[in-house]
Structures are given as C-alpha cells and as structure tokens.
Design an enzyme around this catalytic site. Structure first.
Site, PDB file in Angstrom:
ATOM      1  N   SER A 220       0.844  -1.099  -0.188  1.00 34.05           N
ATOM      2  CA  SER A 220       0.046  -0.085   0.045  1.00 34.05           C
ATOM      3  C   SER A 220       0.776   1.260   0.145  1.00 34.05           C
ATOM      4  O   SER A 220       1.772   1.357   0.937  1.00 34.05           O
ATOM      5  CB  SER A 220      -0.936   0.132   1.143  1.00 34.05           C
ATOM      6  OG  SER A 220      -1.935  -0.987   1.260  1.00 34.05           O
ATOM      7  N   GLY A 222      -0.277   4.541   0.070  1.00 38.43           N
ATOM      8  CA  GLY A 222      -1.140   5.721   0.491  1.00 38.43           C
ATOM      9  C   GLY A 222      -1.928   6.137  -0.427  1.00 38.43           C
ATOM     10  O   GLY A 222      -2.511   5.463  -1.204  1.00 38.43           O
ATOM     11  N   ALA A 223      -1.888   7.397  -0.603  1.00 41.15           N
ATOM     12  CA  ALA A 223      -2.775   8.104  -1.737  1.00 41.15           C
ATOM     13  C   ALA A 223      -2.383   7.875  -3.329  1.00 41.15           C
ATOM     14  O   ALA A 223      -2.852   8.162  -3.956  1.00 41.15           O
ATOM     15  CB  ALA A 223      -2.763   9.770  -1.439  1.00 41.15           C
ATOM     16  N   GLY A 225      -1.512   4.872  -4.381  1.00 46.25           N
ATOM     17  CA  GLY A 225      -2.178   3.654  -4.902  1.00 46.25           C
ATOM     18  C   GLY A 225      -1.488   2.329  -4.183  1.00 46.25           C
ATOM     19  O   GLY A 225      -1.229   2.392  -3.170  1.00 46.25           O
ATOM     20  N   GLY A 251      -6.233  -0.526   4.933  1.00 44.90           N
ATOM     21  CA  GLY A 251      -5.332  -1.407   4.478  1.00 44.90           C
ATOM     22  C   GLY A 251      -5.847  -2.727   4.791  1.00 44.90           C
ATOM     23  O   GLY A 251      -5.539  -3.725   3.983  1.00 44.90           O
ATOM     24  N   ASP A 252      -6.424  -2.961   5.748  1.00 45.28           N
ATOM     25  CA  ASP A 252      -6.911  -4.432   6.264  1.00 45.28           C
ATOM     26  C   ASP A 252      -8.146  -4.568   5.051  1.00 45.28           C
ATOM     27  O   ASP A 252      -8.275  -5.690   4.700  1.00 45.28           O
ATOM     28  CB  ASP A 252      -7.408  -4.130   7.500  1.00 45.28           C
ATOM     29  CG  ASP A 252      -6.440  -3.826   8.592  1.00 45.28           C
ATOM     30  OD1 ASP A 252      -5.311  -4.310   8.347  1.00 45.28           O
ATOM     31  OD2 ASP A 252      -6.777  -3.244   9.510  1.00 45.28           O
TER      32      ASP A 252
END
Length: 316
Positions: A220, A222-223, A225, A251-252
């Site tokens: 992941s 973040g913003a 992608g 994220g989960d």
C-alpha cells in the site's frame, strides 16, 4: 472461507472531531466502538463482502467479552483463545480534514501455554480455509519468530497464508516463504533499510522482499495507490478518492479485497484498490459493502510508473 489470526486484538473507539487542540476540551461529532486489530478488520471486511470468515484471536477480561459480542453482532464467527490478561482498548481521533491520531495500548502478555494454544487453534480451524491472513503486531511474550513458526505450520497443513506485519516479525517470517506479504510504504522502507521516494523505489524494495522469501508483495502506497509484485511481474493500481474520512482499517480492507478476489494477479489487485478506496471514505473503521465499491474507477496497469514521486515519501 478466509481464516484470520489477530495475536493482539483490541476494542477500538473512534471519535470524529472538528480539530484536535492539545490542552482543550474537544467535543466529538461522532463516535464508534468496533472490534479491532488488523486481522479482525480483515474478517469484518470479508464478512461485509458477503463471504464466510473465522476470526482466531486471544481474548480476556471485560474488553475481550465486548469484542466477542461485537463480532457476533456483525455475523463473524469467532474462535477465541482465553487468556488471563485483559484485551487492550485503543482510541482513534479522526479530524474533519482527514488527519488521524491513534493511541494504541500495548495489550496483555501471553504465557507460553497461551501462545501454543493460539497456534493449535489456528491449525484446528484451518480445514477448508482458502486463505489464512495473519495480521498485526505481536503482543508481549511472543518472540519475533512466532509468525515464522505459524507460517511453517500452516504451509505444512497445505493452506496459503498472507502476512501483514512489520519489523523483526516480518523479516523473520520471510524465510518460511509466506504466499503474500502486505506492507505499507513505511513498513516496506523499514524492511529494506532505506527511504522510498518513488514508485520505482517501492518496486525494488518489494523485489528484495521476494528475494528474501516472500512469494508475492502487495504494498500500500497511501494516496498514490497499491503495488503488486509476484512471479508474473509487477502491477500498479490506483483509484480517485474525493474525501478521506478515516484511514483506520483501510489497509486491512484492501487485503480482504485482494483475498476474496483470489489473492493473485491484477484482478485481485483491482479488488484491493477498490476496497481500500471505499474504506477511506467511510467513518471510523467501517468496512465497505459491495454497494460502496466503485470498480469502474480503478486503474490497474503493468506499465508501472517507476519515476512517479510518492506524495507521501517513506523513511526507513
């Protein structure tokens, strides 16, 4: 069926506040109480997607009893391991501009007997599982090698395993070749011991984790992608987000989306991105249902933008 393992679950209270001013009385505009812990959140997201899940987790004291009741109310089958210590309680403060402040308690210390019972419970409930997702920090009493032992035992039982943890526990588990590891950008930078400033940096770091034993890396960013690197190559996925309300459990939710879509290839990555994008637009740690998803907004490409500078660079 997706079995989740949460060694250090929690009772999570999320307060929505206009802003956080230290030393002042802050009046919440919204409040939620949820069963927490990364594996629990994966189970909640899987259940919200309409799939069967079983949550294995140690529970103790009044907070543990409340977690069990909340799971039952959400239609999630729990396989609790009784422990002497009380389950931890966490607090999250979600500001209106999307900034999130989390206060996480350490949790109880598990005895050697409780640790072994937790392992045994996972293996006893693993029959029929398509995936086992082991997620989150390890509680006091568990050595960093505990996840490695769990991966080895699960593989011996013939079940695929996804691992979402960080630090020494992640590095120790790589030698047992987990089928998928899911770090965020900061955890990925920490694992390779250097900062990540571009998508290409993240690709190289993911390849290093694969060289160390991970069969696939779902990262992941973040913003920016998400990134998937496996035996077949690398893919980059992203989706626009209008308003971020809370990234608790996003994220989960992404990992759940990846696993319910088969846990392999660009199609599963697209599902992960759709789930993550939907989750950040919901309050607290609310998990998206199929009606919250916007698959048409997701873009997945094998032409990874390696030169793109990360909006949220990650330091090691």
């Amino acid at each position: 069926m997706i079995l989740t393992v949460t060694p250090n679950p929690s009772l999570d209270r999320t307060y929505e506040v206009p802003s956080l001013d230290r030393g002042e009385v802050v009046r919440a505009t919204g409040e939620r109480v949820d069963p927490g812990g990364k594996g629990v959140n994966v189970s909640r997201a899987v259940a919200a997607a309409g799939r069967r899940t079983v949550a294995v987790l140690p529970l103790g004291g009044a907070p543990g009893a409340l977690v069990a009741g909340l799971l039952d109310a959400q239609g999630i089958e729990a396989a609790p391991v009784p422990v002497a210590g009380a389950t931890r309680s966490n607090i999250a403060l979600a500001e209106s501009d999307g900034v999130l402040t989390k206060i996480n308690a350490p949790g109880p210390e598990l005895t050697a007997a409780e640790q072994e019972l937790l392992l045994d419970t996972v293996l006893r409930r693993a029959g029929g599982a398509d995936w086992i997702a082991c997620c989150g920090s390890l509680p006091r009493g568990l050595a960093p090698s505990w996840y490695a032992e769990l991966v080895a035992r699960v593989h011996a039982a013939g079940v695929r395993i996804a691992l979402d943890t960080s630090g020494p526990a992640l590095l120790a588990a790589l030698r047992e070749r987990p089928d998928v590891v899911k770090p965020n950008a900061v955890e990925l930078a920490e694992a390779v011991g250097r900062p990540l400033t571009t998508v290409g940096d993240a690709v190289k770091a993911a390849e290093e984790l694969r060289a160390a034993g991970a069969r696939a890396v779902l990262a992941s960013l973040g913003a920016d992608g998400q990134l998937l690197v496996d035996d077949d190559g690398a893919w980059f996925g992203s989706a626009p987000v209008d308003t971020v309300r809370s990234n608790v459990g996003a994220g989960d939710s992404s990992l759940a989306g990846f696993l319910v879509a088969g846990g392999r290839g660009p199609g599963a990555l697209a599902s992960a991105v759709a789930h993550g994008a939907a989750a950040v637009q919901l309050p607290g740690s609310v998990m998206p249902t199929p009606g919250d998803l916007d698959p048409a907004a997701v873009t997945v490409t094998a032409e990874v933008p390696v030169d793109r500078v990360l909006r949220e660079p990650a330091s090691s």
